[in-house]
Design a protein around this motif. Structure first.
Motif, PDB file in Angstrom:
ATOM      1  N   TYR A 152       0.860  -1.187   0.000  1.00  0.00           N
ATOM      2  CA  TYR A 152       0.000   0.000   0.000  1.00  0.00           C
ATOM      3  C   TYR A 152       0.888   1.227   0.000  1.00  0.00           C
ATOM      4  N   PHE A 202     -16.256  -4.162  11.598  1.00  0.00           N
ATOM      5  CA  PHE A 202     -15.511  -3.068  10.970  1.00  0.00           C
ATOM      6  C   PHE A 202     -15.951  -2.948   9.514  1.00  0.00           C
ATOM      7  N   GLN A 209      -5.920  11.894  13.102  1.00  0.00           N
ATOM      8  CA  GLN A 209      -4.578  12.011  12.535  1.00  0.00           C
ATOM      9  C   GLN A 209      -4.578  12.501  11.094  1.00  0.00           C
ATOM     10  N   GLU A 222      -9.917   0.474   3.153  1.00  0.00           N
ATOM     11  CA  GLU A 222      -9.373  -0.466   2.156  1.00  0.00           C
ATOM     12  C   GLU A 222      -8.253  -1.317   2.764  1.00  0.00           C
ATOM     13  N   VAL A 223      -7.349  -0.658   3.495  1.00  0.00           N
ATOM     14  CA  VAL A 223      -6.192  -1.374   4.047  1.00  0.00           C
ATOM     15  C   VAL A 223      -6.620  -2.318   5.175  1.00  0.00           C
ATOM     16  N   ILE A 224      -7.450  -1.812   6.093  1.00  0.00           N
ATOM     17  CA  ILE A 224      -7.820  -2.632   7.262  1.00  0.00           C
ATOM     18  C   ILE A 224      -8.652  -3.846   6.851  1.00  0.00           C
ATOM     19  N   PHE A 270      -6.843  12.147  22.668  1.00  0.00           N
ATOM     20  CA  PHE A 270      -7.882  11.319  22.047  1.00  0.00           C
ATOM     21  C   PHE A 270      -8.152  10.131  22.983  1.00  0.00           C
ATOM     22  N   LEU A 314      -5.793  10.956   8.446  1.00  0.00           N
ATOM     23  CA  LEU A 314      -5.594   9.927   7.423  1.00  0.00           C
ATOM     24  C   LEU A 314      -6.780   9.898   6.449  1.00  0.00           C
ATOM     25  N   ASP A 315      -6.541   9.396   5.263  1.00  0.00           N
ATOM     26  CA  ASP A 315      -7.589   9.205   4.260  1.00  0.00           C
ATOM     27  C   ASP A 315      -8.432   8.007   4.705  1.00  0.00           C
ATOM     28  N   ALA A 337     -11.140   3.229  16.261  1.00  0.00           N
ATOM     29  CA  ALA A 337     -10.036   3.219  15.295  1.00  0.00           C
ATOM     30  C   ALA A 337     -10.263   4.211  14.151  1.00  0.00           C
ATOM     31  N   PHE A 365      -1.026   4.192   9.615  1.00  0.00           N
ATOM     32  CA  PHE A 365      -1.943   3.127   9.177  1.00  0.00           C
ATOM     33  C   PHE A 365      -1.678   1.851   9.973  1.00  0.00           C
ATOM     34  N   ALA A 404      -8.383  -5.592   4.440  1.00  0.00           N
ATOM     35  CA  ALA A 404      -7.498  -6.607   3.854  1.00  0.00           C
ATOM     36  C   ALA A 404      -6.404  -7.031   4.826  1.00  0.00           C
ATOM     37  N   SER A 405      -6.509  -6.628   6.094  1.00  0.00           N
ATOM     38  CA  SER A 405      -5.423  -6.880   7.048  1.00  0.00           C
ATOM     39  C   SER A 405      -5.935  -7.616   8.283  1.00  0.00           C
ATOM     40  N   ASN A 412      -9.017  -6.649  10.699  1.00  0.00           N
ATOM     41  CA  ASN A 412     -10.394  -6.627  10.216  1.00  0.00           C
ATOM     42  C   ASN A 412     -11.342  -7.400  11.122  1.00  0.00           C
ATOM     43  N   ILE A 472      -3.259   1.993  13.384  1.00  0.00           N
ATOM     44  CA  ILE A 472      -4.718   1.776  13.360  1.00  0.00           C
ATOM     45  C   ILE A 472      -4.997   0.273  13.291  1.00  0.00           C
ATOM     46  N   ARG A 487      -9.086   5.044   2.444  1.00  0.00           N
ATOM     47  CA  ARG A 487      -7.876   4.227   2.313  1.00  0.00           C
ATOM     48  C   ARG A 487      -7.700   3.360   3.566  1.00  0.00           C
ATOM     49  N   VAL A 488      -7.999   3.921   4.727  1.00  0.00           N
ATOM     50  CA  VAL A 488      -7.935   3.131   5.964  1.00  0.00           C
ATOM     51  C   VAL A 488      -8.867   1.926   5.847  1.00  0.00           C
ATOM     52  N   ALA A 500      -8.068   7.512  13.386  1.00  0.00           N
ATOM     53  CA  ALA A 500      -7.481   7.759  12.065  1.00  0.00           C
ATOM     54  C   ALA A 500      -7.873   9.146  11.553  1.00  0.00           C
ATOM     55  N   SER A 516     -12.127   6.845  14.064  1.00  0.00           N
ATOM     56  CA  SER A 516     -12.095   8.230  14.555  1.00  0.00           C
ATOM     57  C   SER A 516     -10.675   8.655  14.886  1.00  0.00           C
TER      58      SER A 516
END
Lengths: 307, 307
Positions: free
Chosen positions: A164, B222, B201, B210-212, A259, B203-204, B194, A176, B214-215, B218, A179, B207-208, B198, B196
């Protein structure tokens, strides 16, 4: 075909992850030099056909890419800028690929210091265990300059099934990853809380696993960790101390940013309890044993009976 | 083919779940009589071609199976044994299919009282929302006597894609459901914590997601709830109050059994905070709005801007 088409790559840290990544890099045709402060890891790497250096700086000297597979920010800082650090040994234009999970602020700071001397820094924490490291199928959450990505590309291609690209500066990759670690840590603790609570009620735990993994209560971690509890097998696939560290970073970040994170704070307490009870280096499914010891719940033993 | 081959079934509680189940039962050929204390629900059912009774007891009289789709144990008890209760109206040999999520002790108590008068009780909490209720594809976590299962079988076949048979007495179904709810509730709170964090910070968030997903971080929740946050859409698909109730039952059970549940206790506090802040009837992804309001994080609005 080692060495014929590839880059010169240093792999620093030859534990199960680093050794697997070094193997993937060699299989892809790169010339790999490895180093680890632990003699046994270094010797095992050499015995497996790898070229072991006598210091991190020696491994890094002349390398196109230096892959850091150490545990945390302070080890990464010492590796780069401590006595005999690799920053001074790396050639201009080389890239430092940092795989440790760390606070995004630490990643930004390390990158700024290294970039000031003309080398590149890729913030590249990984997901996936030793098995996927060995087959070159890790997931990498990366951020850094275009130059850092460009220089690191052949390394990433060798070690990862999925990369990514999360931003043009160090810190985003780390953010990321944190998170993900927040969620993963909470889910491990929740899985152990739930399966132990089921045990306390005398439910058939294999049936609980079957039902939950097909229901809305499922998580990647429930599916992955609960089998360790069912088998009574707490040999460390991922140790309790990993999430003591990672949920600790989450707490530090969250406190700094004002936070509140009550759910991951509660989860951290259970990892701390497991570590405090002497299970820090055992599998993180050991949290179930903490719940059991606090409640009289009966969990399966490794011989198939109940403990 | 309604009525030609089927049983006489009473559906008590015609909210989105009960109405969907009644529709599935009718489509499978059963003769369905419905009742709800809310006039609008009863009238909507009749307007859709259903036969509405003027009381729960009237609906239950002569039925082979009575399906209870109320919210909790106290409503189930009132429905069975309160003034005008259906226990007195049900014929001998009929089965009461109880779908509410409740404390296993409550399920055992209700079953014992009903069985004492010659009727059957199936402890049958469900998983799956209104859409799956309407298509007869719910998951049911059921326990009860062989007679209860035998009498309820055509009903289960009509409403469920999957029926877990979890024991020969009421209570086991409820216990499995509570383990699922413990996990589901924690995972919703963790997802909101998580995403919030993100946002805080910068973050997009897409994208978070999408990444989570697949990780290893998950979870089913979520994956299911975070899109509500990304869309800024808090119209209730499942309301905050549901998990105020269900994690409350977990706490009550755990306290009674002297079993510490620190992670689900922390999650419950966030559902309480959301309900206390006036979001009790809104979507449970609203916990993200609580985190945002406590931290200054900026979440997406429904018009695609940030709020």
């Amino acid at each position: 075909m080692e060495g014929e088409v590839g880059m010169r790559v240093a792999v620093l840290g030859l534990g199960s992850m680093g050794a697997g990544m070094a193997a993937s890099l060699r299989q892809t045709g790169h010339t790999v030099t490895g180093f680890d402060v632990v003699d046994a890891s270094r010797n095992a790497f050499a015995a497996g056909g790898g070229t072991a250096a006598t210091s991190a700086a020696e491994a890094a000297k002349g390398a196109d890419a230096v892959v850091s597979v150490v545990v945390n920010a302070s080890q990464t800082e010492a590796l780069l800028f401590g006595e005999g650090g690799v920053a001074a040994a790396m050639q201009a234009g080389a890239v430092f690929v940092s795989c440790a999970t760390m606070d995004p602020d630490a990643a930004r700071s390390l990158a700024a210091r290294l970039e000031a001397s003309g080398q590149h820094y890729l913030d590249a924490p990984m997901s996936g265990g030793p098995a996927r490291a060995a087959t070159g199928e890790l997931t990498v959450m990366a951020s850094g300059s275009a130059a850092a990505f460009g220089q690191a590309r052949p390394v990433l291609d060798a070690i990862a099934a999925k990369v990514y690209e999360l931003g043009d500066a160090a810190g985003a990759g780390a953010a990321f990853k944190m998170i993900n670690q927040l969620l993963a840590g909470v889910h491990i603790a929740a899985a152990c809380e739930a399966i132990s609570f089921a045990a306390k009620q005398g439910l058939d735990l294999k049936r609980v696993y079957e039902v939950i993994t097909a229901s809305a209560g499922n998580s990647w971690m429930f599916e992955n960790r609960v089998p360790h509890v069912l088998d009574g097998d707490y040999a460390p696939k991922s140790a309790v101390e990993i999430f003591v560290k990672d949920l600790g970073i989450v707490q530090d970040m969250a406190r700094r940013e004002r936070f509140p994170v009550p759910v991951s704070a509660a989860a951290l307490q259970m990892f701390l309890a497991a570590a405090g009870a002497g299970m820090g280096r055992e599998d993180d499914a050991s949290l179930a044993r903490v719940y059991a010891s606090l409640s009289g719940a009966t969990l399966p033993k490794s011989d198939g009976t109940k403990e």
